[in-house]
Design an enzyme around this catalytic site. Structure first.
Site, PDB file in Angstrom:
ATOM      1  N   LYS A   2       0.847  -1.204   0.000  1.00 24.07           N
ATOM      2  CA  LYS A   2       0.000   0.000   0.000  1.00 24.07           C
ATOM      3  C   LYS A   2       0.879   1.248   0.000  1.00 24.07           C
ATOM      4  O   LYS A   2       0.613   2.211  -0.728  1.00 24.07           O
ATOM      5  CB  LYS A   2      -0.929  -0.013   1.227  1.00 24.07           C
ATOM      6  CG  LYS A   2      -2.049  -1.027   1.084  1.00 24.07           C
ATOM      7  CD  LYS A   2      -2.802  -1.283   2.392  1.00 24.07           C
ATOM      8  CE  LYS A   2      -3.819  -2.408   2.177  1.00 24.07           C
ATOM      9  NZ  LYS A   2      -4.492  -2.845   3.401  1.00 24.07           N
TER      10      LYS A   2
ATOM     11  N   ASP B  58     -10.868   2.886   4.302  1.00 23.06           N
ATOM     12  CA  ASP B  58     -11.300   1.517   4.045  1.00 23.06           C
ATOM     13  C   ASP B  58     -12.813   1.409   3.839  1.00 23.06           C
ATOM     14  O   ASP B  58     -13.309   0.347   3.499  1.00 23.06           O
ATOM     15  CB  ASP B  58     -10.932   0.675   5.282  1.00 23.06           C
ATOM     16  CG  ASP B  58     -10.058  -0.496   4.903  1.00 23.06           C
ATOM     17  OD1 ASP B  58      -9.836  -0.692   3.707  1.00 23.06           O
ATOM     18  OD2 ASP B  58      -9.621  -1.202   5.826  1.00 23.06           O
TER      19      ASP B  58
ATOM     20  N   GLN C  91      -4.770  -1.426   9.690  1.00 27.47           N
ATOM     21  CA  GLN C  91      -4.556  -2.715   9.018  1.00 27.47           C
ATOM     22  C   GLN C  91      -5.071  -3.858   9.900  1.00 27.47           C
ATOM     23  O   GLN C  91      -4.649  -4.002  11.055  1.00 27.47           O
ATOM     24  CB  GLN C  91      -3.056  -2.905   8.715  1.00 27.47           C
ATOM     25  CG  GLN C  91      -2.724  -4.176   7.981  1.00 27.47           C
ATOM     26  CD  GLN C  91      -3.300  -4.230   6.556  1.00 27.47           C
ATOM     27  OE1 GLN C  91      -3.312  -3.228   5.847  1.00 27.47           O
ATOM     28  NE2 GLN C  91      -3.797  -5.381   6.151  1.00 27.47           N
TER      29      GLN C  91
END
Ligand code: NDP
Length: 302
Positions: free
Chosen positions: A53, A120, A97
């Site tokens: 990422k 997200d 995460q």
């Protein structure tokens, strides 16, 4: 022969589009977009995902504000960090995460992320926005699947879609996105009896069960489009190969489907790269909104 739905190729095209958006508007915005990825503990797969990422951000001009904590960090300290990032005007997206170490409850942490910086798309408010068809950051994996379908001109409206899996991360938002694109959607899960009967009705089958190679020829109607969301690192022996370390595989036995499905995503190189792309799309679109720029990514937020 089934069409290969190439997530890497589309991810590269989207990266160029986002890079272009950033380069033409950074002067007007006065700063580049910013993304903070919070990693806790030393889960090896998470380490690889976070590094991918951050590399993807760097390639297109998003500034990274990543932090990495040991697994024994108290939740209060993580919440303080999230609040600090919420208040940081150079940060447009925050991503925690997952999975977290087993002693840390992700719920309160995810809820403490400003919904406006929810890279997200998993904040309750943003899931509600998806449900109501309102604009907002979208869950990355299902949004990536939608982009892959649209870019390959796979018809969705009027089709019968079956989603295997009902997680908040993938299955549920996937079903909502397909429904809002006018598919008739069924969700199957671990308590669904006669799964084969259900999946064989699908024109479009999305498999997000987290079970290596569970779906094969018997589950798929000839001509169906099959999206394999699953991703597993299996030892070569588990796949019947003699030596070697790990090999990636999905939830689908794709080798059985090449003459049955009309299109299929590979693993790796299908849905995975699109998940990262949509994280970038969410971040850049928040940046456009935060900086009062014109909003050009609406076609990528289903
Ligand atoms: P979860 O484990 O949270 O959910 C799995 C879902 O599948 C559950 O709803 C479960 O049902 C259902 N399920 C499990 N076994 C069966 C079965 N035998 N038959 C029917 N349904 C079943 O997983 P996630 O949704 O988080 O992820 C799914 C997969 O996608 C994983 O392999 C994950 O690694 C992968 N993934 C890949 C991403 C990518 O970028 N490619 C991103 C995110 C996830 P029930 O609710 O009844 O338990």
């Amino acid at each position: 022969m089934a069409l290969r739905l190439d997530g890497r190729k589309l991810a590269d095209e989207l990266a160029k589009r986002l890079q272009n958006e950033i380069s033409i508007s950074s002067a007007q915005a006065g700063r580049p977009p910013g993304l903070a990825v919070i990693r806790v503990g030393d889960d090896e797969a998470s380490g690889v995902y976070v590094s991918n990422k951050e590399k993807a951000c760097k390639r297109i001009g998003i500034k990274s504000f990543g932090v990495h904590y040991p697994e024994n960090i108290p939740s209060e300290e993580l919440i303080r960090k999230i609040q600090e990032l919420n208040a940081n005007e150079n940060v447009d997206g925050i991503l925690l995460q997952l999975p977290l170490p087993k002693d840390i409850d992700p719920g309160p942490l995810l809820m403490s992320i400003d919904p406006d910086k929810d890279a997200d798309g998993l904040h309750t408010l943003n899931l509600g926005r998806l449900l109501k068809g309102e604009r907002g950051p979208r869950s990355c994996t299902p949004a990536g699947v939608m982009a892959l379908l649209v870019s390959n001109q796979i018809p969705i409206a009027g089709k019968r879609a079956v989603v295997i899996g009902r997680s908040i991360l993938v299955g549920q938002p996937m079903a909502l996105m397909l429904q809002s694109a006018n598919a008739t959607v069924t969700i199957a899960h671990s308590r669904t009896p006669n799964l084969v009967e259900v999946t064989r009705q699908a024109d479009l089958l999305v498999v997000a069960a987290g079970q290596p190679k569970m779906i094969g020829a018997e589950h798929v109607k000839p001509g169906a489009v099959v999206i394999d969301v699953g991703i597993h690192r299996l030892l070569s022996q588990e796949l019947g190969r003699p030596v070697g370390k790990f090999k990636l595989c999905g939830d689908v036995r794709s080798e059985e489907l090449s003459n049955i499905a009309s299109a299929i995503t590979p693993v790796p190189g299908g849905v995975g790269p699109m998940t990262v792309s949509m994280l970038l799309v969410n971040t850049v679109s928040r940046w456009q909104e935060h900086c009062g720029l014109s909003f050009n990514l609406v076609d990528l937020l289903p």
